[in-house]
Design a protein around this motif. Structure first.
Motif, PDB file in Angstrom:
ATOM      1  N   ILE A 130       0.824  -1.207   0.000  1.00  0.00           N
ATOM      2  CA  ILE A 130       0.000   0.000   0.000  1.00  0.00           C
ATOM      3  C   ILE A 130       0.860   1.260   0.000  1.00  0.00           C
ATOM      4  N   THR A 131       1.900   1.275   0.825  1.00  0.00           N
ATOM      5  CA  THR A 131       2.750   2.462   0.891  1.00  0.00           C
ATOM      6  C   THR A 131       3.530   2.654  -0.407  1.00  0.00           C
ATOM      7  N   ASP A 132       3.922   1.540  -1.041  1.00  0.00           N
ATOM      8  CA  ASP A 132       4.605   1.652  -2.326  1.00  0.00           C
ATOM      9  C   ASP A 132       3.693   2.291  -3.369  1.00  0.00           C
ATOM     10  N   ALA A 133       2.396   1.977  -3.290  1.00  0.00           N
ATOM     11  CA  ALA A 133       1.460   2.501  -4.284  1.00  0.00           C
ATOM     12  C   ALA A 133       0.975   3.912  -3.959  1.00  0.00           C
ATOM     13  N   SER A 134       0.915   4.243  -2.661  1.00  0.00           N
ATOM     14  CA  SER A 134       0.318   5.527  -2.263  1.00  0.00           C
ATOM     15  C   SER A 134       1.345   6.601  -1.933  1.00  0.00           C
ATOM     16  N   GLY A 135       2.611   6.199  -1.715  1.00  0.00           N
ATOM     17  CA  GLY A 135       3.621   7.176  -1.335  1.00  0.00           C
ATOM     18  C   GLY A 135       3.663   7.451   0.150  1.00  0.00           C
ATOM     19  N   ALA A 136       2.848   6.725   0.940  1.00  0.00           N
ATOM     20  CA  ALA A 136       2.859   6.930   2.393  1.00  0.00           C
ATOM     21  C   ALA A 136       4.084   6.269   3.005  1.00  0.00           C
ATOM     22  N   VAL A 171      -5.741  -0.779 -14.542  1.00  0.00           N
ATOM     23  CA  VAL A 171      -6.739  -0.280 -13.608  1.00  0.00           C
ATOM     24  C   VAL A 171      -6.044   0.491 -12.492  1.00  0.00           C
ATOM     25  N   ILE A 172      -6.525   1.697 -12.226  1.00  0.00           N
ATOM     26  CA  ILE A 172      -5.950   2.535 -11.183  1.00  0.00           C
ATOM     27  C   ILE A 172      -6.512   2.103  -9.835  1.00  0.00           C
ATOM     28  N   ARG A 173      -5.638   1.931  -8.855  1.00  0.00           N
ATOM     29  CA  ARG A 173      -6.055   1.493  -7.534  1.00  0.00           C
ATOM     30  C   ARG A 173      -5.715   2.579  -6.520  1.00  0.00           C
ATOM     31  N   ASP A 174      -6.627   2.817  -5.601  1.00  0.00           N
ATOM     32  CA  ASP A 174      -6.428   3.815  -4.559  1.00  0.00           C
ATOM     33  C   ASP A 174      -6.268   3.137  -3.210  1.00  0.00           C
ATOM     34  N   ALA A 175      -5.418   3.726  -2.365  1.00  0.00           N
ATOM     35  CA  ALA A 175      -5.318   3.288  -0.985  1.00  0.00           C
ATOM     36  C   ALA A 175      -6.454   3.944  -0.205  1.00  0.00           C
ATOM     37  N   ARG A 176      -7.355   3.131   0.320  1.00  0.00           N
ATOM     38  CA  ARG A 176      -8.544   3.655   0.985  1.00  0.00           C
ATOM     39  C   ARG A 176      -8.581   3.181   2.431  1.00  0.00           C
ATOM     40  N   VAL A 177      -9.070   4.060   3.305  1.00  0.00           N
ATOM     41  CA  VAL A 177      -9.173   3.764   4.725  1.00  0.00           C
ATOM     42  C   VAL A 177     -10.511   3.070   4.987  1.00  0.00           C
ATOM     43  N   ILE A 178     -10.443   1.912   5.634  1.00  0.00           N
ATOM     44  CA  ILE A 178     -11.638   1.127   5.941  1.00  0.00           C
ATOM     45  C   ILE A 178     -11.792   1.054   7.466  1.00  0.00           C
ATOM     46  N   GLU A 179     -12.973   1.413   7.937  1.00  0.00           N
ATOM     47  CA  GLU A 179     -13.257   1.354   9.374  1.00  0.00           C
ATOM     48  C   GLU A 179     -14.246   0.218   9.631  1.00  0.00           C
ATOM     49  N   ARG A 188     -13.917   4.953   4.398  1.00  0.00           N
ATOM     50  CA  ARG A 188     -13.769   6.340   4.846  1.00  0.00           C
ATOM     51  C   ARG A 188     -13.039   7.212   3.840  1.00  0.00           C
ATOM     52  N   GLY A 189     -12.741   6.693   2.671  1.00  0.00           N
ATOM     53  CA  GLY A 189     -12.159   7.522   1.625  1.00  0.00           C
ATOM     54  C   GLY A 189     -10.693   7.227   1.362  1.00  0.00           C
ATOM     55  N   VAL A 190     -10.141   7.977   0.407  1.00  0.00           N
ATOM     56  CA  VAL A 190      -8.746   7.817   0.004  1.00  0.00           C
ATOM     57  C   VAL A 190      -7.829   8.162   1.174  1.00  0.00           C
ATOM     58  N   LEU A 191      -6.750   7.413   1.321  1.00  0.00           N
ATOM     59  CA  LEU A 191      -5.844   7.564   2.457  1.00  0.00           C
ATOM     60  C   LEU A 191      -5.341   8.994   2.601  1.00  0.00           C
ATOM     61  N   ARG A 192      -4.881   9.609   1.531  1.00  0.00           N
ATOM     62  CA  ARG A 192      -4.312  10.954   1.619  1.00  0.00           C
ATOM     63  C   ARG A 192      -5.368  11.959   2.088  1.00  0.00           C
ATOM     64  N   GLU A 193      -6.569  11.851   1.540  1.00  0.00           N
ATOM     65  CA  GLU A 193      -7.629  12.770   1.938  1.00  0.00           C
ATOM     66  C   GLU A 193      -8.060  12.515   3.384  1.00  0.00           C
ATOM     67  N   TYR A 194      -8.111  11.268   3.779  1.00  0.00           N
ATOM     68  CA  TYR A 194      -8.485  10.941   5.160  1.00  0.00           C
ATOM     69  C   TYR A 194      -7.433  11.494   6.118  1.00  0.00           C
ATOM     70  N   ALA A 195      -6.156  11.350   5.746  1.00  0.00           N
ATOM     71  CA  ALA A 195      -5.078  11.843   6.605  1.00  0.00           C
ATOM     72  C   ALA A 195      -5.157  13.362   6.750  1.00  0.00           C
ATOM     73  N   GLN A 196      -5.419  14.052   5.663  1.00  0.00           N
ATOM     74  CA  GLN A 196      -5.514  15.512   5.727  1.00  0.00           C
ATOM     75  C   GLN A 196      -6.665  15.961   6.613  1.00  0.00           C
ATOM     76  N   ALA A 197      -7.755  15.184   6.634  1.00  0.00           N
ATOM     77  CA  ALA A 197      -8.927  15.560   7.423  1.00  0.00           C
ATOM     78  C   ALA A 197      -8.811  15.138   8.884  1.00  0.00           C
ATOM     79  N   VAL A 203       0.472  14.641   8.434  1.00  0.00           N
ATOM     80  CA  VAL A 203       0.423  14.527   6.974  1.00  0.00           C
ATOM     81  C   VAL A 203       1.808  14.672   6.358  1.00  0.00           C
ATOM     82  N   THR A 204       2.576  15.676   6.810  1.00  0.00           N
ATOM     83  CA  THR A 204       3.895  15.903   6.183  1.00  0.00           C
ATOM     84  C   THR A 204       4.844  14.738   6.443  1.00  0.00           C
ATOM     85  N   SER A 205       4.720  14.089   7.617  1.00  0.00           N
ATOM     86  CA  SER A 205       5.590  12.941   7.882  1.00  0.00           C
ATOM     87  C   SER A 205       5.052  11.673   7.234  1.00  0.00           C
ATOM     88  N   LEU A 206       3.731  11.578   7.075  1.00  0.00           N
ATOM     89  CA  LEU A 206       3.139  10.407   6.440  1.00  0.00           C
ATOM     90  C   LEU A 206       3.389  10.413   4.944  1.00  0.00           C
TER      91      LEU A 206
END
Length: 257
Positions: A130-136, A171-179, A188-197, A203-206
């Motif tokens: 997931i981190t390889d794909a999302s940059g986290a 196919v484009i895949r997104d890292a998404r937060v699941i609760e 709960r949405g895309v990881l980057r957007e969830y982290a920002q919210a 966020v800057t360290s993630l």
């Protein structure tokens, strides 16, 4: 059924003495049988009544069937043992080889430890993908997820129910937060957007500023690039070094541009 005196005489060639002795023996035998029957009745009649078994030939058959069942030890479990169904026994036999490590039989604690280690390794591998794909950043993401009911999954990006593909047809895949709450999963949405919210301070360290995502793929700017995340000072120095090299000269530390 008792015989008549005539029948006794006929059986003994009209010998009255022999016929009389036979009759006496039969009477004594019947008395013994009747006595045994009376004793049996006194002893077992309460038992038959308790078991609701009739005092008849059918009742005798029923009693024998119950006795046979009581004496059957094929399904008997030793005291303190555990009875298993046929399906449970088959599962238990399949599991037995997994409970051994060479000649050593694993204890429940050792089995639990190995299962936990395997689950943790699987989780790390999934997070690394997931981190390889999302940059986290892996360590930061693990810290944010620890002790929560959240997890991150790679899921296909869709529009109008159809997968979204990049220019190469992938196919484009997104890292998404699941609760997960009470066994129910909520996206709960895309990881980057969830982290920002929700994880504003992290966020800057993630998501390190040296990386960005394009079409679901992580892109790291090359040296000298002026794209997002590149240092302006570093880019200027690299440009000046490249210009001097093209002119055939090399700048000296502290020298003028």
């Amino acid at each position: 059924m008792p015989k008549s005196w005539t029948e006794y005489l006929e059986d003994h060639n009209n010998d009255a003495t022999a016929a009389g002795e036979a009759a006496v023996r039969d009477v004594a035998s019947r008395e013994r049988e009747n006595g045994a029957a009376r004793t049996f009745r006194r002893t077992f009649e309460p038992v038959l009544q308790e078991l609701d078994i009739p005092q008849s030939r059918e009742g005798a058959t029923m009693l024998m069937e119950r006795l046979d069942a009581a004496n059957d030890t094929s399904n008997r479990v030793p005291q303190g043992g555990l009875a298993l169904t046929a399906e449970q026994r088959a599962t238990w036999e399949q599991v037995q080889p997994l409970l051994r490590d060479g000649e050593q039989t694993l204890t429940p604690a050792q089995i639990r430890e190995r299962l936990d280690q395997g689950a943790q390794a699987t989780q790390r591998e999934q997070l690394r993908t997931i981190t390889d794909a999302s940059g986290a950043r892996l360590s930061v993401l693990q810290d944010r997820l620890r002790g929560t009911n959240l997890r991150v999954e790679l899921r296909d990006r869709t529009e109008n129910g159809q997968p979204v593909k990049d220019a190469q047809g992938n196919v484009i895949r997104d890292a998404r937060v699941i609760e997960t709450v009470s066994g129910q999963d909520t996206d709960r949405g895309v990881l980057r957007e969830y982290a920002q919210a929700n994880w504003g301070d992290y966020v800057t360290s993630l998501f390190p500023t040296t990386t960005q995502t394009q079409g679901g793929t992580v892109v790291t700017p090359q040296a000298g690039a002026t794209g997002a995340g590149a240092s302006p000072a570093a880019s200027l120095i690299e440009q000046r070094i490249a210009a001097r090299q093209n002119a055939g000269t090399t700048p000296t530390p502290g020298g003028s541009a």
